[in-house]
Design a protein around this motif. Structure first.
Motif, mmCIF file in Angstrom:
data_model
loop_
_atom_site.group_PDB
_atom_site.id
_atom_site.type_symbol
_atom_site.label_atom_id
_atom_site.label_comp_id
_atom_site.label_asym_id
_atom_site.label_seq_id
_atom_site.Cartn_x
_atom_site.Cartn_y
_atom_site.Cartn_z
ATOM 1 N N PRO A 1 18.970 23.429 -68.107
ATOM 2 C CA PRO A 1 18.703 25.142 -67.858
ATOM 3 C C PRO A 1 16.986 24.877 -67.444
ATOM 4 O O PRO A 1 16.066 25.020 -68.109
ATOM 5 C CB PRO A 1 18.511 25.993 -69.271
ATOM 6 N N ILE A 2 17.122 24.263 -66.063
ATOM 7 C CA ILE A 2 15.664 23.931 -65.079
ATOM 8 C C ILE A 2 15.212 24.551 -64.101
ATOM 9 O O ILE A 2 16.418 25.154 -63.810
ATOM 10 C CB ILE A 2 15.661 22.887 -65.540
ATOM 11 N N CYS A 3 14.010 25.341 -63.668
ATOM 12 C CA CYS A 3 13.949 25.607 -62.530
ATOM 13 C C CYS A 3 12.970 24.991 -61.810
ATOM 14 O O CYS A 3 11.882 24.324 -62.416
ATOM 15 C CB CYS A 3 13.432 27.168 -62.342
ATOM 16 N N ILE A 4 13.731 24.236 -60.818
ATOM 17 C CA ILE A 4 12.700 23.147 -59.771
ATOM 18 C C ILE A 4 12.379 23.740 -58.700
ATOM 19 O O ILE A 4 12.898 25.420 -57.507
ATOM 20 C CB ILE A 4 13.875 22.311 -59.050
ATOM 21 N N LEU A 5 10.660 24.053 -58.839
ATOM 22 C CA LEU A 5 9.588 24.660 -57.044
ATOM 23 C C LEU A 5 9.675 23.632 -56.016
ATOM 24 O O LEU A 5 8.986 22.741 -56.867
ATOM 25 C CB LEU A 5 9.104 25.400 -57.475
ATOM 26 N N ARG A 6 9.884 23.691 -55.327
ATOM 27 C CA ARG A 6 9.480 22.701 -53.818
ATOM 28 C C ARG A 6 8.964 23.763 -52.981
ATOM 29 O O ARG A 6 8.925 24.979 -53.137
ATOM 30 C CB ARG A 6 11.029 21.893 -53.164
ATOM 31 N N THR A 7 8.063 23.283 -52.096
ATOM 32 C CA THR A 7 7.641 23.802 -50.785
ATOM 33 C C THR A 7 7.734 23.584 -49.444
ATOM 34 O O THR A 7 8.008 22.375 -48.934
ATOM 35 C CB THR A 7 5.984 24.005 -50.948
ATOM 36 N N LEU A 8 7.360 23.857 -48.826
ATOM 37 C CA LEU A 8 7.222 23.150 -46.875
ATOM 38 C C LEU A 8 5.607 23.333 -47.069
ATOM 39 O O LEU A 8 5.486 22.938 -45.547
ATOM 40 C CB LEU A 8 8.135 24.311 -46.113
ATOM 41 N N SER A 9 4.840 24.023 -47.719
ATOM 42 C CA SER A 9 3.740 23.486 -47.423
ATOM 43 C C SER A 9 2.883 22.277 -47.313
ATOM 44 O O SER A 9 2.011 22.225 -46.718
ATOM 45 C CB SER A 9 2.724 24.930 -48.553
ATOM 46 N N LYS A 10 3.594 20.890 -47.972
ATOM 47 C CA LYS A 10 2.285 20.742 -48.386
ATOM 48 C C LYS A 10 3.143 19.310 -47.271
ATOM 49 O O LYS A 10 2.830 19.417 -46.274
ATOM 50 C CB LYS A 10 2.891 19.454 -49.789
ATOM 51 N N ALA A 11 4.233 18.675 -47.827
ATOM 52 C CA ALA A 11 4.314 17.297 -46.629
ATOM 53 C C ALA A 11 5.453 17.747 -45.690
ATOM 54 O O ALA A 11 5.073 17.214 -44.482
ATOM 55 C CB ALA A 11 5.873 16.786 -47.362
ATOM 56 N N TYR A 12 5.744 19.310 -46.064
ATOM 57 C CA TYR A 12 6.452 19.264 -44.179
ATOM 58 C C TYR A 12 5.771 20.473 -43.345
ATOM 59 O O TYR A 12 5.579 20.678 -41.713
ATOM 60 C CB TYR A 12 7.530 20.478 -44.654
ATOM 61 N N LEU B 1 12.219 25.857 -68.548
ATOM 62 C CA LEU B 1 11.688 25.123 -68.214
ATOM 63 C C LEU B 1 11.659 25.158 -66.387
ATOM 64 O O LEU B 1 12.161 24.608 -65.806
ATOM 65 C CB LEU B 1 11.521 23.876 -68.228
ATOM 66 N N VAL B 2 9.872 25.544 -66.201
ATOM 67 C CA VAL B 2 9.779 25.225 -64.379
ATOM 68 C C VAL B 2 9.115 23.656 -64.296
ATOM 69 O O VAL B 2 7.876 23.314 -64.762
ATOM 70 C CB VAL B 2 8.946 26.202 -63.844
ATOM 71 N N LEU B 3 9.831 22.727 -63.100
ATOM 72 C CA LEU B 3 9.323 21.710 -62.671
ATOM 73 C C LEU B 3 8.426 21.886 -61.174
ATOM 74 O O LEU B 3 9.794 22.243 -60.751
ATOM 75 C CB LEU B 3 10.501 20.417 -62.670
ATOM 76 N N ASP B 4 7.272 22.192 -61.429
ATOM 77 C CA ASP B 4 6.541 22.190 -60.013
ATOM 78 C C ASP B 4 6.799 21.283 -59.193
ATOM 79 O O ASP B 4 5.991 20.347 -60.131
ATOM 80 C CB ASP B 4 5.529 23.001 -60.234
ATOM 81 N N GLU B 5 7.572 20.799 -58.450
ATOM 82 C CA GLU B 5 7.303 20.270 -57.727
ATOM 83 C C GLU B 5 6.364 20.150 -56.095
ATOM 84 O O GLU B 5 7.591 19.815 -55.425
ATOM 85 C CB GLU B 5 8.782 18.418 -57.638
ATOM 86 N N ALA B 6 5.837 20.845 -56.009
ATOM 87 C CA ALA B 6 5.199 20.832 -55.190
ATOM 88 C C ALA B 6 5.036 19.978 -53.783
ATOM 89 O O ALA B 6 4.982 19.985 -52.651
ATOM 90 C CB ALA B 6 3.948 21.494 -54.564
ATOM 91 N N TYR B 7 4.485 18.434 -54.631
ATOM 92 C CA TYR B 7 4.535 17.164 -54.173
ATOM 93 C C TYR B 7 5.506 16.385 -54.276
ATOM 94 O O TYR B 7 5.104 15.067 -54.195
ATOM 95 C CB TYR B 7 2.795 16.919 -54.684
ATOM 96 N N TYR B 8 6.514 16.798 -54.235
ATOM 97 C CA TYR B 8 7.869 16.185 -54.895
ATOM 98 C C TYR B 8 8.275 14.707 -53.571
ATOM 99 O O TYR B 8 8.311 13.541 -53.624
ATOM 100 C CB TYR B 8 9.081 16.764 -54.410
ATOM 101 N N GLU B 9 7.850 15.529 -52.501
ATOM 102 C CA GLU B 9 7.575 14.592 -51.216
ATOM 103 C C GLU B 9 6.975 12.815 -50.762
ATOM 104 O O GLU B 9 7.244 11.934 -50.707
ATOM 105 C CB GLU B 9 7.304 14.758 -49.577
ATOM 106 N N PHE B 10 5.819 12.932 -51.816
ATOM 107 C CA PHE B 10 4.964 11.996 -52.502
ATOM 108 C C PHE B 10 5.545 11.294 -53.558
ATOM 109 O O PHE B 10 5.440 10.658 -53.965
ATOM 110 C CB PHE B 10 3.494 12.769 -52.940
#
Ligand SMILES: *Cc1c(COP(=O)(O)O)cnc(C)c1O
Length: 359
Positions: free
Chosen positions: A209-220, A181-190
């Motif tokens: 057993p999960i994979c978390i994805l975050r990015t510096l592209s949005k809030a950062y 299960l991939v939790l794509d949290e690109a907008y986590y900070e919001f």
């Protein structure tokens, strides 16, 4: 040849040229309207004189910074040229041919579709519920013994909706043994403004057993330099590292990301401005008798009660580029990225005019 090239938002310069407009704003790609963290810009300047040297292939310092921020081990962290690259790698690692399957919401992030197609895997799209939120029981029901990847974009793109803690835990518990299960949290900070937003890193620490994805592209605000990261069990990170392009995150990007992660003030300002923008759009739409989708991201979808494509085209003529819901699986909506206060004024004025004219 069966794949569709990614369609980015319409470029500002193209609209200026085509329509002879000088003042054009783009609220289409969920970028940070206040710009990057000044600390990140400074770090890039400092690092620039070192770009004759290949980057650290292990991104040691950046992974350390991410690990420290989340209280995990650096072995549980991988960085990518945007989280898009990590989505690509997860597909290469876990999918191969039609005995394997990817399950996702519909509509959700388009790169998951490409990931399945690239591996010739089965793709199962599970319609969102009537509030445009992921339908967790339906997603669980859609899983089969072929399922290898399940994507939950949370908050979701293009809808901005959130699945709360209970829903996410239910999905984790019912994920088939052979699937990740991939939790794509690109907008986590919001997303954390939602009262019941799950603490996914805590769930990972509990051994889920999960994979978390975050990015510096949005809030950062670092979309242009491309940094995303994944946090997952070491076996998953190890598998990605085997296929990962060694120098995938460049020298400037690594330096910028370390500095940006440390700039809480810039992040707080970004989140505050975003909430104000969302509230303004919601209030205006309510006054106009239009429905919006409840959003915990840096964009909001408006149901225009007519083809979103039409509204999109009329807005472009007035120098405002948004996304037409037509390409996003929401034909009567437009998706509007939250901009600065001035940009939102310009959008809301143009939108009101357009809706009056085409009514
Ligand atoms: C923007 C976005 C990403 C990818 O962002 P990168 O710039 O590649 O890090 C991933 N998932 C979702 C849902 C997004 O909206």
């Amino acid at each position: 040849m069966g794949m569709r090239p990614y369609s980015p938002g319409k470029p500002i310069d193209e609209v200026k040229r085509e329509l002879g407009l000088s003042d054009v704003i783009k609220l289409a790609s969920n970028e940070n309207p206040i710009g990057p963290s000044p600390k990140a810009v400074e770090a890039i300047k400092q690092a620039a004189s070192g770009i004759n040297i290949y980057p650290d292939a292990a991104a040691h310092d950046l992974r350390e910074a991410i690990a420290k921020k989340h209280g995990v081990s650096p072995d549980q962290v991988v960085v990518g040229n945007g989280s898009d690259e990590l989505i690509h790698y997860l597909g290469l690692v876990l999918l191969e041919g039609d005995e394997t399957e990817l399950v996702m919401g519909d509509p959700s992030f388009v790169r998951y579709i490409a990931s399945a197609q690239l591996s010739d895997a089965r793709l199962t799209k599970v319609p969102l519920d009537n509030t445009w939120t992921h339908d967790i029981p339906a997603m669980i029901g859609a899983c089969t013994d072929k399922t290898r990847l399940i994507y939950l974009a949370n908050p979701n793109n293009p809808t901005g909706t959130v699945v709360g803690k209970t829903g996410v835990e239910q999905l984790i518990d019912d994920t088939p043994e052979d699937a990740l299960l991939v939790l794509d949290e690109a907008y986590y900070e919001f997303g954390t403004e939602h009262p019941d937003f799950p603490d996914s890193v805590e769930l990972l620490k509990q051994g889920k057993p999960i994979c978390i994805l975050r990015t510096l592209s949005k809030a950062y605000g670092l979309a242009g330099i491309r940094v995303g990261y994944g946090i997952a069990p070491v076996e998953v990170i190890d598998a990605i590292n085997r296929i990962r392009e060694p120098f995938n995150v460049n020298v400037l990007a690594q330096a910028a990301a370390i500095a940006a992660l440390d700039d809480q003030e810039h992040l707080d300002h970004t989140v505050r401005l975003n909430r104000e923008g969302i509230t303004r759009v919601e209030e205006k739409c309510r006054a106009m008798g239009l429905k919006t989708v409840q959003s915990y991201a840096n964009f909001i979808c408006i149901d225009c009660n007519r083809p979103g494509e039409e509204v999109f085209n009329e807005l472009v003529k007035r120098g405002v580029i948004v996304r037409s819901g037509h390409v996003l699986g929401m034909p009567t909506h437009i998706r509007v990225t939250i901009g600065t206060e001035n940009e939102m004024t310009q959008f809301l004025n143009a939108f009101e005019t357009v809706m009056a004219v085409t009514a």
